[in-house]
Design an enzyme around this catalytic site. Structure first.
Site, PDB file in Angstrom:
ATOM      1  N   PHE A 201       4.188 -33.677  27.543  1.00 18.35           N
ATOM      2  CA  PHE A 201       5.532 -33.838  28.113  1.00 18.35           C
ATOM      3  C   PHE A 201       6.207 -35.173  27.775  1.00 18.35           C
ATOM      4  O   PHE A 201       7.383 -35.198  27.385  1.00 18.35           O
ATOM      5  CB  PHE A 201       5.501 -33.650  29.649  1.00 18.35           C
ATOM      6  CG  PHE A 201       6.851 -33.916  30.264  1.00 18.35           C
ATOM      7  CD1 PHE A 201       7.876 -32.969  30.195  1.00 18.35           C
ATOM      8  CD2 PHE A 201       7.134 -35.136  30.885  1.00 18.35           C
ATOM      9  CE1 PHE A 201       9.137 -33.224  30.727  1.00 18.35           C
ATOM     10  CE2 PHE A 201       8.394 -35.388  31.419  1.00 18.35           C
ATOM     11  CZ  PHE A 201       9.394 -34.438  31.338  1.00 18.35           C
ATOM     12  N   ASN A 202       5.522 -36.302  27.959  1.00 16.84           N
ATOM     13  CA  ASN A 202       6.196 -37.605  27.777  1.00 16.84           C
ATOM     14  C   ASN A 202       6.686 -37.798  26.345  1.00 16.84           C
ATOM     15  O   ASN A 202       7.710 -38.451  26.117  1.00 16.84           O
ATOM     16  CB  ASN A 202       5.264 -38.765  28.164  1.00 16.84           C
ATOM     17  CG  ASN A 202       5.068 -38.859  29.664  1.00 16.84           C
ATOM     18  OD1 ASN A 202       5.895 -38.367  30.435  1.00 16.84           O
ATOM     19  ND2 ASN A 202       3.967 -39.465  30.074  1.00 16.84           N
TER      20      ASN A 202
ATOM     21  N   ASP B  30       8.247 -42.743  35.505  1.00 20.65           N
ATOM     22  CA  ASP B  30       9.225 -41.734  35.940  1.00 20.65           C
ATOM     23  C   ASP B  30       8.688 -40.987  37.169  1.00 20.65           C
ATOM     24  O   ASP B  30       8.425 -39.797  37.115  1.00 20.65           O
ATOM     25  CB  ASP B  30       9.542 -40.756  34.787  1.00 20.65           C
ATOM     26  CG  ASP B  30       8.332 -39.953  34.315  1.00 20.65           C
ATOM     27  OD1 ASP B  30       7.176 -40.420  34.500  1.00 20.65           O
ATOM     28  OD2 ASP B  30       8.530 -38.849  33.782  1.00 20.65           O
TER      29      ASP B  30
ATOM     30  N   HIS C  75      -2.883 -37.868  35.424  1.00 18.91           N
ATOM     31  CA  HIS C  75      -2.677 -38.431  34.086  1.00 18.91           C
ATOM     32  C   HIS C  75      -2.356 -39.934  34.099  1.00 18.91           C
ATOM     33  O   HIS C  75      -3.014 -40.735  33.433  1.00 18.91           O
ATOM     34  CB  HIS C  75      -1.510 -37.712  33.407  1.00 18.91           C
ATOM     35  CG  HIS C  75      -1.616 -36.228  33.384  1.00 18.91           C
ATOM     36  ND1 HIS C  75      -2.442 -35.553  32.515  1.00 18.91           N
ATOM     37  CD2 HIS C  75      -0.999 -35.266  34.135  1.00 18.91           C
ATOM     38  CE1 HIS C  75      -2.314 -34.249  32.713  1.00 18.91           C
ATOM     39  NE2 HIS C  75      -1.450 -34.050  33.686  1.00 18.91           N
ATOM     40  N   ASP C  76      -1.288 -40.285  34.826  1.00 18.90           N
ATOM     41  CA  ASP C  76      -0.760 -41.651  34.712  1.00 18.90           C
ATOM     42  C   ASP C  76      -1.687 -42.700  35.316  1.00 18.90           C
ATOM     43  O   ASP C  76      -1.679 -43.862  34.889  1.00 18.90           O
ATOM     44  CB  ASP C  76       0.619 -41.723  35.391  1.00 18.90           C
ATOM     45  CG  ASP C  76       1.638 -40.844  34.686  1.00 18.90           C
ATOM     46  OD1 ASP C  76       1.395 -40.465  33.533  1.00 18.90           O
ATOM     47  OD2 ASP C  76       2.676 -40.541  35.307  1.00 18.90           O
TER      48      ASP C  76
ATOM     49  N   THR D  18       4.290 -44.726  31.532  1.00 14.11           N
ATOM     50  CA  THR D  18       3.764 -43.441  31.994  1.00 14.11           C
ATOM     51  C   THR D  18       4.857 -42.369  32.058  1.00 14.11           C
ATOM     52  O   THR D  18       4.700 -41.354  32.727  1.00 14.11           O
ATOM     53  CB  THR D  18       3.102 -43.585  33.386  1.00 14.11           C
ATOM     54  OG1 THR D  18       4.083 -44.053  34.323  1.00 14.11           O
ATOM     55  CG2 THR D  18       1.928 -44.544  33.349  1.00 14.11           C
TER      56      THR D  18
ATOM     57  N   ASP E  36       2.738 -40.654  38.591  1.00  9.96           N
ATOM     58  CA  ASP E  36       3.284 -42.011  38.438  1.00  9.96           C
ATOM     59  C   ASP E  36       3.145 -42.763  39.764  1.00  9.96           C
ATOM     60  O   ASP E  36       2.819 -43.954  39.786  1.00  9.96           O
ATOM     61  CB  ASP E  36       4.777 -41.958  38.081  1.00  9.96           C
ATOM     62  CG  ASP E  36       5.050 -41.228  36.787  1.00  9.96           C
ATOM     63  OD1 ASP E  36       5.202 -41.874  35.751  1.00  9.96           O
ATOM     64  OD2 ASP E  36       5.091 -39.984  36.825  1.00  9.96           O
TER      65      ASP E  36
ATOM     66  N   ASN F 244      10.314 -36.805  34.515  1.00 12.57           N
ATOM     67  CA  ASN F 244       9.893 -35.698  35.386  1.00 12.57           C
ATOM     68  C   ASN F 244      11.077 -35.129  36.156  1.00 12.57           C
ATOM     69  O   ASN F 244      11.199 -33.916  36.327  1.00 12.57           O
ATOM     70  CB  ASN F 244       8.837 -36.184  36.378  1.00 12.57           C
ATOM     71  CG  ASN F 244       7.513 -36.446  35.698  1.00 12.57           C
ATOM     72  OD1 ASN F 244       7.124 -35.706  34.797  1.00 12.57           O
ATOM     73  ND2 ASN F 244       6.823 -37.488  36.122  1.00 12.57           N
TER      74      ASN F 244
HETATM   75  C1  BDR Z   1       2.751 -36.594  31.919  1.00 13.91           C
HETATM   76  O1  BDR Z   1       3.957 -35.856  32.102  1.00 13.91           O
HETATM   77  C2  BDR Z   1       4.444 -36.054  33.395  1.00 13.91           C
HETATM   78  O2  BDR Z   1       4.827 -34.841  33.974  1.00 13.91           O
HETATM   79  C3  BDR Z   1       3.375 -36.789  34.178  1.00 13.91           C
HETATM   80  O3  BDR Z   1       3.959 -37.681  35.102  1.00 13.91           O
HETATM   81  C4  BDR Z   1       2.605 -37.497  33.107  1.00 13.91           C
HETATM   82  O4  BDR Z   1       3.195 -38.753  32.824  1.00 13.91           O
HETATM   83  C5  BDR Z   1       1.617 -35.612  31.705  1.00 13.91           C
HETATM   84  O5  BDR Z   1       1.870 -34.832  30.570  1.00 13.91           O
HETATM   85 CA    CA Z   2       4.804 -39.801  34.317  1.00 15.48          CA
END
Ligand code: BDR
Ligand code: CA
Length: 336
Positions: free
Chosen positions: A166-167, A11, A238-239, A125, A16, A40
């Site tokens: 979040f994901n 996303d 993160h991703d 991701t 990403d 996102n």
């Molecule tokens: C994840 O949430 C999104 O905002 C980032 O792209 C990542 O995949 C981090 O919590």
């Molecule tokens: Ca992401």
């Protein structure tokens, strides 16, 4: 020949986009497809970003397929406050000229892993909606993939809420379906990814990579600053960690665990409940990152792409289009 065939469900999204850059740039990875999901930012933006990144980064033959624009249930959530309204922070890329795949993300995932059983490393991701819908339509994908890795969840605390990352928070129902499927989920959660911070030392090294770093990498890696953290030490990528795990698992410590997803908690919806001493494990949960090894790997791949990016691209006629190709219009910049 590339050792890993990655299908990236994403996303984009700042990190990403950086993950896409790693998957495209590592010669040991064959990026076989990109599928998009709303997360996102909305699906229209994540798809637009994936299409533009494909041309700007020059992997025009890799299909991009669009997927779900909303979670399986519950309200749609976004992270525009982190990624900006467009999803790529301050980065503005030339408009894409090449088309979106006519196949939906769900069918693309199913068809790709069906065609190459035991060969595809599926990486997610973003919110897990596309993956869950693919599992519902064809449960055998869980057996057909070579591996399945997500960026998502945590075993300590969340970022979307105190409890939820979040994901997972963006589609807890999908995450529950995914963790219940007949495969081993590699969970690269916040506990791991917060170790991968693009701090000022990393950013200073990245700046040495030239134009691609100036126009894309550094703006993506520095856009977000958490105002609640006075000792902010840089954005976590993160991703990027999820893609890195596939190609360089030696950089990660993982532990078998049972992961369940809370879908109905008053305060805990989207929480991943992780048991490191379970009767039966359904996941490998990442706990520790070799931080210097990680950045050495990522920076070497980015340096390779940055070098290649300085070579002018032969212009290609796009049938039925009067738009310039990415090679003729390389003026990516970032709005200030
Ligand atoms: C994840 O949430 C999104 O905002 C980032 O792209 C990542 O995949 C981090 O919590
Ligand atoms: Ca992401």
């Amino acid at each position: 020949m590339a050792g890993y065939k990655i299908l990236l469900d994403c996303d984009p999204g700042l990190d990403d986009a950086l993950a896409l850059l790693l998957a495209h740039g590592d010669p040991n990875i064959d990026l076989v497809g990109v599928t998009t999901v709303g997360g996102n930012v909305g699906l229209d933006r994540t798809t637009k970003n994936a299409l533009e990144l494909r041309e700007y980064l020059r992997f025009p033959t890799v299909p991009v397929a669009a997927g779900a624009d909303r979670p399986i249930s519950g309200e749609t959530r976004s992270a525009e406050h982190v990624h900006g309204t467009g999803g790529l922070g301050s980065v503005v890329l030339p408009p894409a000229t090449l088309p979106l795949s006519e196949t939906s993300a769900v069918d693309f995932i199913i068809e790709t892993v069906r065609a190459l059983p035991g060969a595809i490393d599926l990486v997610a991701t973003g919110p897990l909606t596309n993956i869950a819908l693919a599992l519902q339509k064809e449960p055998a994908i869980a057996r057909w993939v070579r591996s399945f890795t997500i960026m998502g969840g945590s075993y300590t605390r969340g970022n979307a809420t105190v409890a939820a990352e979040f994901n997972i928070y963006a589609d807890p129902e999908a995450a529950r379906i995914v963790f219940a499927a007949d495969w081993q989920v590699v969970m690269i959660g916040l506990d791991l990814t917060l170790q991968a911070q693009a701090n000022s030392t990393v950013i200073n090294r990245l700046r040495q990579l030239g134009k691609l770093a100036d126009d894309l990498i550094v703006p993506l890696a520095t856009f977000y600053v958490d105002p609640t953290m006075p000792d902010w030490d840089g954005q976590a990528v993160h991703d990027v960690c999820a893609v890195a795990y596939v190609a360089r698992p030696d950089l990660f410590t993982v532990q078998p665990a049972r992961v369940d997803v809370e879908t109905a908690g008053e305060f805990t919806t989207g929480m991943t409940v992780v048991d490191f001493d379970p009767p039966i494990a359904n996941a490998l949960v990442a706990t520790e990152l070799n931080v210097s090894g990680f950045w050495a790997y990522v920076e070497s791949v980015y340096a390779r792409v940055a070098r290649e990016h300085t070579v002018p691209q032969p212009s290609a006629e796009v049938p039925g289009s009067d738009q310039p190709t990415a090679g003729e219009n390389p003026a990516a910049g970032h709005a200030s």
